[in-house]
Scaffold this motif. Structure first.
Motif, short mmCIF file in Angstrom:
data_model
loop_
_atom_site.label_atom_id
_atom_site.label_comp_id
_atom_site.label_asym_id
_atom_site.label_seq_id
_atom_site.Cartn_x
_atom_site.Cartn_y
_atom_site.Cartn_z
N GLU A 173 0.28 7.64 32.29
CA GLU A 173 0.54 6.63 31.25
C GLU A 173 1.45 7.21 30.16
N GLY A 176 5.05 7.10 30.81
CA GLY A 176 5.61 5.75 30.76
C GLY A 176 6.07 5.34 29.37
N LYS A 177 5.58 6.03 28.35
CA LYS A 177 5.98 5.68 26.98
C LYS A 177 7.40 6.15 26.72
N SER A 219 1.68 4.17 40.40
CA SER A 219 0.66 4.06 39.34
C SER A 219 -0.20 5.32 39.37
#
Lengths: 276, 201
Positions: A173, A176-177, A219
């Motif tokens: 995650e 992904g930023k 993912s």
């Protein structure tokens, strides 16, 4: 009949022949005008087309030129990465260093997990922990040392290692930023530019390996092996080139496709980075 | 002539427009006369057709890129799968023999390196002449962007020979950053991902 007609022409005065021919042409033009059978004079058009054609042939660039965006060469600590949030999981600053030994994969944040799992030599290159002496991805074994470095580098194994790093659930995650999916690239002084471009290209997008069906959206729960080239073991030299980009229908226009970003931004660093 | 018309009509078995038949007959007579007198006309129709096709193809492939990349023996650019198009910007070329700003020679490259006398100091990566010329060019571009109401993106496109050593690339990039370049792009020949690879013999 032919001989009878040609003989007088050969003998008679040349000027008389030309005058007769001109008269004949005038007569033909006159007749053609009156009977609607006007010949089109194409000489000017042919001249113009020839000129245009030569101009276009000489100025034609048949290969299309594109560009690769990179950030300027700065000190390693200043390049890439978003401002860190103390509560958030620290995302590794992935750095690829290219030398004649192969690729070294490093993390500027010195995350111990990263060093244990991803910085050490891959199985083909001896395995084990990162000790700073061995490259993470050694050159291809099928090519002699005398071959150019750009051919010897194992880009397919580099891609596999980057996929493993990117899909690591701990920091998936975080990558992904904005600003975190930057890969820093450094190299020895003599490494050719082509190797840098190939490395940037390798790191940009997820691939659907070896022409298989698209492995779906990456993912944190993704099956990593579905994205790996050559089943993650020893991808062949052509594995990277034969694979197509993994794509999904674009949000704006379902007829178009979008690629899945791996490390789409590159930042070149001048100095050899430390860290492991 | 009347006989010829009748013959032609009989051959075809159809109704023939007398005007067409007359025209055909006239052309035939003309061809016979020309053959006898050694005069003939060159039929250029096929050539014009071919030229039209060629010109159309060339016009379609005519590249109106804002930057011209002229490849030569000293400048062979690398291939990339990137599809980011060329943008109007300052072009810096690094060939096997020189560093050039637009079309102006800035410093020579000898045996894959920039001579230390052309650097700020022996340890420095800055090329002062390139920095100065680049600053002038960027100021000009900023002025134009202001006048035309366009954003001043301070972009430089590096057209780099694929064999250029990393050291020279970093020297040029560091100089560009020092001169005020904020965005850098590398020019590359576009290639597709997933193309069949030709194996070396």
């Amino acid at each position: 009949m032919t001989e009878q007609n040609q003989a007088p022409i050969a003998e008679e005065n040349h000027e008389a022949f030309l005058a007769r021919r001109a008269e004949k042409r005038r007569g033909r033009a006159h007749r053609a005008r009156h009977e609607g059978d006007t010949p089109l004079n194409l000489i000017a058009m042919i001249d113009m087309m020839t000129t245009i054609m030569f101009f276009l042939i000489f100025t034609a660039v048949l290969s299309e030129t594109s560009t690769l965006e990179v950030t300027s060469a700065k000190a390693p600590s200043a390049a890439g990465g978003a401002p860190s949030d103390d509560n958030a999981v620290k995302v590794p600053k992935v750095t690829i260093y290219i030398s004649s030994d192969g690729f070294r994969i490093l993390d500027q944040t010195n995350n111990p997990d990263f060093a244990t799992k991803f910085a050490g030599p891959i199985e083909r290159c001896g395995g084990g922990a990162a000790d700073g002496t061995k490259a993470t991805i050694c050159p291809r074994p099928d090519l002699a040392d005398s071959e150019p470095l750009v051919s010897r580098l194992d880009y397919a194994s580099l891609y596999n290692q980057l996929v493993k790093i990117r899909l690591e659930p701990t920091w998936f995650e975080g990558f992904g930023k904005d600003g975190n999916n930057v890969v820093m690239i450094g190299a020895d002084q003599e490494v050719p530019f082509e190797a840098i471009v190939k490395t940037i290209d390798t790191a940009r997008f997820f691939l659907a390996p070896d022409g298989k069906t698209a492995p779906g959206a990456p993912s944190a729960a993704s099956d990593v092996s579905a994205f790996l080239l050559g089943d993650g073991k020893s991808p062949g030299p052509d594995a990277l080139e034969k694979s197509k980009f993994a794509v999904k229908p674009a949000a704006a226009d379902p007829k178009k496709t979008e690629r899945f970003e791996l490390f789409p931004f590159a930042s070149l660093v001048a100095a050899r980075p430390s860290g492991g | 002539m009347a006989e010829n018309i009748e013959n032609l009509a009989a051959e075809n078995g159809d109704f023939l427009d007398p005007y067409v038949v007359k025209k055909k007959e006239r052309r035939r007579q003309k061809a016979i006369t020309e053959r006898i007198e050694g005069e003939f006309e060159l039929n250029l129709n096929a050539m014009i057709d071919m030229m039209t096709v060629l010109v159309t193809f060339l016009i379609q492939s005519f590249n109106a890129d804002p930057i011209t990349v002229n490849e030569s023996a000293d400048l062979r650019i690398a291939k990339s799968t990137s599809d980011l198009p060329l943008k109007d910007s300052v072009a810096i070329s690094i060939t096997k023999k020189s560093v050039m700003l637009q079309d102006d020679l800035i410093v020579p490259i000898v045996e894959g390196a920039i001579d230390p006398s052309n650097l700020q100091s022996a340890e420095s990566s800055i090329i002062p002449l390139l920095q100065q010329k680049l600053q002038e060019r960027l100021e000009q571009n900023s002025m134009w962007a202001k006048q035309l109401g366009r954003p001043d993106d301070r972009l430089a496109t590096l057209i780099v020979d694929k064999d250029t050593p990393y050291k020279v690339l970093i020297q040029v990039m560091t100089t560009a950053s020092t001169a005020g370049v904020q965005n850098i792009r590398f020019a590359a020949t576009k290639r597709g991902q997933g193309a069949v690879v030709k194996k070396a013999p």
